[in-house]
Design a protein around this motif. Sequence first.
Motif, PDB file in Angstrom:
ATOM      1  N   GLU A 131       0.824  -1.217   0.000  1.00  0.00           N
ATOM      2  CA  GLU A 131       0.000   0.000   0.000  1.00  0.00           C
ATOM      3  C   GLU A 131       0.859   1.268   0.000  1.00  0.00           C
ATOM      4  OE1 GLU A 131      -3.620  -0.562   2.751  1.00  0.00           O
ATOM      5  OE2 GLU A 131      -2.211  -2.153   3.341  1.00  0.00           O
ATOM      6  N   GLY A 132       2.108   1.102   0.343  1.00  0.00           N
ATOM      7  CA  GLY A 132       3.004   2.249   0.364  1.00  0.00           C
ATOM      8  C   GLY A 132       4.446   1.807   0.346  1.00  0.00           C
ATOM      9  N   TYR A 133       5.328   2.722  -0.080  1.00  0.00           N
ATOM     10  CA  TYR A 133       6.758   2.442  -0.156  1.00  0.00           C
ATOM     11  C   TYR A 133       7.517   3.462   0.687  1.00  0.00           C
ATOM     12  CZ  TYR A 133       5.232  -0.286  -4.184  1.00  0.00           C
ATOM     13  OH  TYR A 133       4.584  -1.187  -4.995  1.00  0.00           O
ATOM     14  N   MET A 134       8.362   2.951   1.602  1.00  0.00           N
ATOM     15  CA  MET A 134       9.215   3.813   2.409  1.00  0.00           C
ATOM     16  C   MET A 134      10.597   3.846   1.777  1.00  0.00           C
ATOM     17  SD  MET A 134       8.077   2.881   6.293  1.00  0.00           S
ATOM     18  CE  MET A 134       6.351   2.958   6.765  1.00  0.00           C
ATOM     19  N   ILE A 135      11.060   5.030   1.451  1.00  0.00           N
ATOM     20  CA  ILE A 135      12.292   5.176   0.684  1.00  0.00           C
ATOM     21  C   ILE A 135      13.418   5.676   1.583  1.00  0.00           C
ATOM     22  CG2 ILE A 135      13.363   6.356  -1.272  1.00  0.00           C
ATOM     23  CD1 ILE A 135      10.546   6.414  -2.541  1.00  0.00           C
ATOM     24  N   TYR A 158      -2.977  10.422   4.666  1.00  0.00           N
ATOM     25  CA  TYR A 158      -1.863  11.069   3.960  1.00  0.00           C
ATOM     26  C   TYR A 158      -1.190  10.056   3.033  1.00  0.00           C
ATOM     27  CZ  TYR A 158      -2.192  15.173   6.975  1.00  0.00           C
ATOM     28  OH  TYR A 158      -2.623  16.310   7.613  1.00  0.00           O
ATOM     29  N   ASP A 159      -1.203  10.340   1.740  1.00  0.00           N
ATOM     30  CA  ASP A 159      -0.602   9.425   0.761  1.00  0.00           C
ATOM     31  C   ASP A 159       0.898   9.627   0.611  1.00  0.00           C
ATOM     32  OD1 ASP A 159      -3.005   8.156   0.100  1.00  0.00           O
ATOM     33  OD2 ASP A 159      -3.538   9.739  -1.316  1.00  0.00           O
ATOM     34  N   ILE A 160       1.395  10.780   1.055  1.00  0.00           N
ATOM     35  CA  ILE A 160       2.833  11.058   1.009  1.00  0.00           C
ATOM     36  C   ILE A 160       3.239  11.598   2.382  1.00  0.00           C
ATOM     37  CG2 ILE A 160       4.697  12.249  -0.202  1.00  0.00           C
ATOM     38  CD1 ILE A 160       2.732  12.781  -2.494  1.00  0.00           C
ATOM     39  N   LEU A 161       4.326  11.079   2.918  1.00  0.00           N
ATOM     40  CA  LEU A 161       4.760  11.445   4.271  1.00  0.00           C
ATOM     41  C   LEU A 161       6.260  11.625   4.342  1.00  0.00           C
ATOM     42  CD1 LEU A 161       2.847   8.967   6.630  1.00  0.00           C
ATOM     43  CD2 LEU A 161       2.678  11.442   6.667  1.00  0.00           C
ATOM     44  N   THR A 162       6.686  12.559   5.177  1.00  0.00           N
ATOM     45  CA  THR A 162       8.096  12.651   5.525  1.00  0.00           C
ATOM     46  C   THR A 162       8.234  12.414   7.028  1.00  0.00           C
ATOM     47  OG1 THR A 162      10.099  13.985   5.309  1.00  0.00           O
ATOM     48  CG2 THR A 162       8.089  15.152   5.926  1.00  0.00           C
ATOM     49  N   SER A 163       9.468  12.324   7.508  1.00  0.00           N
ATOM     50  CA  SER A 163       9.686  11.953   8.903  1.00  0.00           C
ATOM     51  C   SER A 163      10.718  12.864   9.566  1.00  0.00           C
ATOM     52  CB  SER A 163      10.141  10.490   8.992  1.00  0.00           C
ATOM     53  OG  SER A 163      11.315  10.276   8.220  1.00  0.00           O
ATOM     54  N   GLY A 198      -1.929  22.775   8.724  1.00  0.00           N
ATOM     55  CA  GLY A 198      -2.745  22.127   7.704  1.00  0.00           C
ATOM     56  C   GLY A 198      -2.314  22.376   6.280  1.00  0.00           C
ATOM     57  N   THR A 199      -1.070  22.816   6.097  1.00  0.00           N
ATOM     58  CA  THR A 199      -0.546  23.002   4.747  1.00  0.00           C
ATOM     59  C   THR A 199       0.401  21.849   4.415  1.00  0.00           C
ATOM     60  OG1 THR A 199       0.492  24.590   3.246  1.00  0.00           O
ATOM     61  CG2 THR A 199       1.415  24.430   5.478  1.00  0.00           C
ATOM     62  N   SER A 200       0.968  21.849   3.226  1.00  0.00           N
ATOM     63  CA  SER A 200       1.782  20.710   2.811  1.00  0.00           C
ATOM     64  C   SER A 200       3.212  20.807   3.330  1.00  0.00           C
ATOM     65  CB  SER A 200       1.814  20.610   1.279  1.00  0.00           C
ATOM     66  OG  SER A 200       2.585  19.485   0.876  1.00  0.00           O
ATOM     67  N   CYS A 201       3.751  19.662   3.701  1.00  0.00           N
ATOM     68  CA  CYS A 201       5.151  19.573   4.119  1.00  0.00           C
ATOM     69  C   CYS A 201       6.022  19.329   2.880  1.00  0.00           C
ATOM     70  CB  CYS A 201       5.314  18.446   5.136  1.00  0.00           C
ATOM     71  SG  CYS A 201       4.283  18.670   6.609  1.00  0.00           S
ATOM     72  N   ALA A 202       7.319  19.120   3.097  1.00  0.00           N
ATOM     73  CA  ALA A 202       8.252  18.920   1.982  1.00  0.00           C
ATOM     74  C   ALA A 202       9.125  17.700   2.244  1.00  0.00           C
ATOM     75  CB  ALA A 202       9.123  20.163   1.792  1.00  0.00           C
ATOM     76  N   ILE A 203       9.391  16.949   1.193  1.00  0.00           N
ATOM     77  CA  ILE A 203      10.290  15.798   1.273  1.00  0.00           C
ATOM     78  C   ILE A 203      11.734  16.301   1.274  1.00  0.00           C
ATOM     79  CG2 ILE A 203      11.059  13.697   0.122  1.00  0.00           C
ATOM     80  CD1 ILE A 203       8.199  13.577   1.228  1.00  0.00           C
ATOM     81  N   SER A 204      12.547  15.705   2.137  1.00  0.00           N
ATOM     82  CA  SER A 204      13.945  16.124   2.217  1.00  0.00           C
ATOM     83  C   SER A 204      14.855  14.903   2.159  1.00  0.00           C
ATOM     84  CB  SER A 204      14.196  16.905   3.519  1.00  0.00           C
ATOM     85  OG  SER A 204      15.553  17.281   3.635  1.00  0.00           O
ATOM     86  N   GLY A 205      15.241  14.535   0.961  1.00  0.00           N
ATOM     87  CA  GLY A 205      16.283  13.540   0.769  1.00  0.00           C
ATOM     88  C   GLY A 205      15.914  12.101   1.013  1.00  0.00           C
ATOM     89  N   THR A 206      15.653  11.765   2.250  1.00  0.00           N
ATOM     90  CA  THR A 206      15.470  10.370   2.618  1.00  0.00           C
ATOM     91  C   THR A 206      14.440  10.263   3.735  1.00  0.00           C
ATOM     92  OG1 THR A 206      16.645   8.354   3.307  1.00  0.00           O
ATOM     93  CG2 THR A 206      17.329  10.409   4.338  1.00  0.00           C
ATOM     94  N   GLY A 207      13.987   9.035   3.987  1.00  0.00           N
ATOM     95  CA  GLY A 207      13.033   8.821   5.068  1.00  0.00           C
ATOM     96  C   GLY A 207      11.645   9.335   4.760  1.00  0.00           C
ATOM     97  N   PHE A 208      11.094   8.905   3.627  1.00  0.00           N
ATOM     98  CA  PHE A 208       9.737   9.324   3.288  1.00  0.00           C
ATOM     99  C   PHE A 208       8.928   8.148   2.755  1.00  0.00           C
ATOM    100  CE2 PHE A 208      12.406  10.241  -0.383  1.00  0.00           C
ATOM    101  CZ  PHE A 208      11.661   9.868  -1.484  1.00  0.00           C
ATOM    102  N   LEU A 209       7.616   8.321   2.779  1.00  0.00           N
ATOM    103  CA  LEU A 209       6.680   7.278   2.384  1.00  0.00           C
ATOM    104  C   LEU A 209       5.825   7.800   1.235  1.00  0.00           C
ATOM    105  CD1 LEU A 209       4.488   5.165   4.835  1.00  0.00           C
ATOM    106  CD2 LEU A 209       3.542   6.060   2.728  1.00  0.00           C
ATOM    107  N   VAL A 210       5.661   6.951   0.221  1.00  0.00           N
ATOM    108  CA  VAL A 210       4.812   7.302  -0.921  1.00  0.00           C
ATOM    109  C   VAL A 210       3.780   6.197  -1.105  1.00  0.00           C
ATOM    110  CG1 VAL A 210       4.751   7.902  -3.374  1.00  0.00           C
ATOM    111  CG2 VAL A 210       6.789   8.419  -2.014  1.00  0.00           C
TER     112      VAL A 210
END
Length: 419
Positions: A131-135, A158-163, A198-210
């Motif tokens: 259901e999701g990929y952690m990169i 949330y379909d896209i996540l950062t950590s 409640g606004t969008s976050c940003a992906i930074s390099g590594t440690g995210f889920l799609v």
Amino acid sequence: MKAIIIFNAVISILFTLCYAYQFFYLFVGLLKGEQKFKAVREHKFAAVISARNERDVIGQLISSIKSQNYPKDKLDVFVIADNCTDDTAQVAREAGAIVYERFNKVQVGKGYALDWLFKIIDRDHKDAGYEGYMIFDADNILDVNYVSEMNKVFDNGYDILTSYRNSKNFDSNWISAAYSLWFLREARYLNNSRMQLGTSCAISGTGFLVGANVIEGNGGWIHHLLTEDIEFTCDSVSKGMKIGYASKAVLYDEQPTKFSQSYTQRLRWAKGFYQVFANYGGKLLKGVLKGSFSCLDMFMTVMPAMLLTLLSVLINVVAIPVAIATDAPETAILVQALIQTLVNFYGLFFILGLLTAITEWDQIHCVWYKKVLYLFTFPVFMLSYVPIAIIALFKKVEWKPIKHSVVRTLDEVRSNEAA
């Protein structure tokens, strides 16, 4: 010379108008606690690692994934041994990962490797039901609750996540410490604040889920600029997607310790930001005109603000000798303006570093005096970004791997403050 003084005032006003909202983020990060999420069910994920000659560190990452407080049957590990000349593939297999080896000297980079693997997963593991990929990058290690915390936020829509991006080697030297402070600041005072508002976050390099639906909708991994993470962010935000942030999902990353490595990496980042701005600036601006604050935030993030800083410094540096030669009465004002620009730059980043160190003190794993000492070198590191940003304008830049060699367990990382 009066024109230079007016120019300085205009630049100052522009910076204030463009980035005032990020000062508001600081107050949100200081005053509001972390959001709490609960999951109704546990989703099935695949951890995806793109690795090139990472035999020294990849085993620890896979071990930290295998040790997660999460059902074993709902978490698989895939490794792309990408153009490797060492035994990364063998080490990864022995650690328990599903490994594919890729050799392609034309399509070089993480983005191409990810796209290649996603197509293989779709071909060979279609029935797995991911259901999701952690990169991740090969040098990462994860807190034992990382996946369960990501699952909680993912389960809430949330379909896209950062950590939360922490560092394995804050204590190595002033360079690794500067990187660490910057990523901790991104986590606490950018992504955490964005999530709260409640606004969008940003992906930074590594440690995210799609989410798998996002990969399927895009037709694979379609982002191949030098900074594929911020490209993916801007593309997603311009399409109206909202990226979430899991504040309790903690990842530890290795930071460069040599200035030559840092130069190469940041040169790629600077060039990549120019590419993203050129390719997505218009799309983001359209979103801004439609009332999207997330698009405005990302537009400001990728806009080459460093160039405004450099332009201001260069004009003042050139104007001062001219003013002295012509005995202009504004000479003292121009010298003061140049000094003030540098002092303001140093002061701004010192304050950002100080706030980050205070609030994230327990997350910075090194002896206390290094935490204090590296606050003073952090602004110097950031100032060095200015000439790098200029060089990136004119220099051809290609993706190059950075050697990772810091082999530490979580216990070893966390015990540094006791040293």
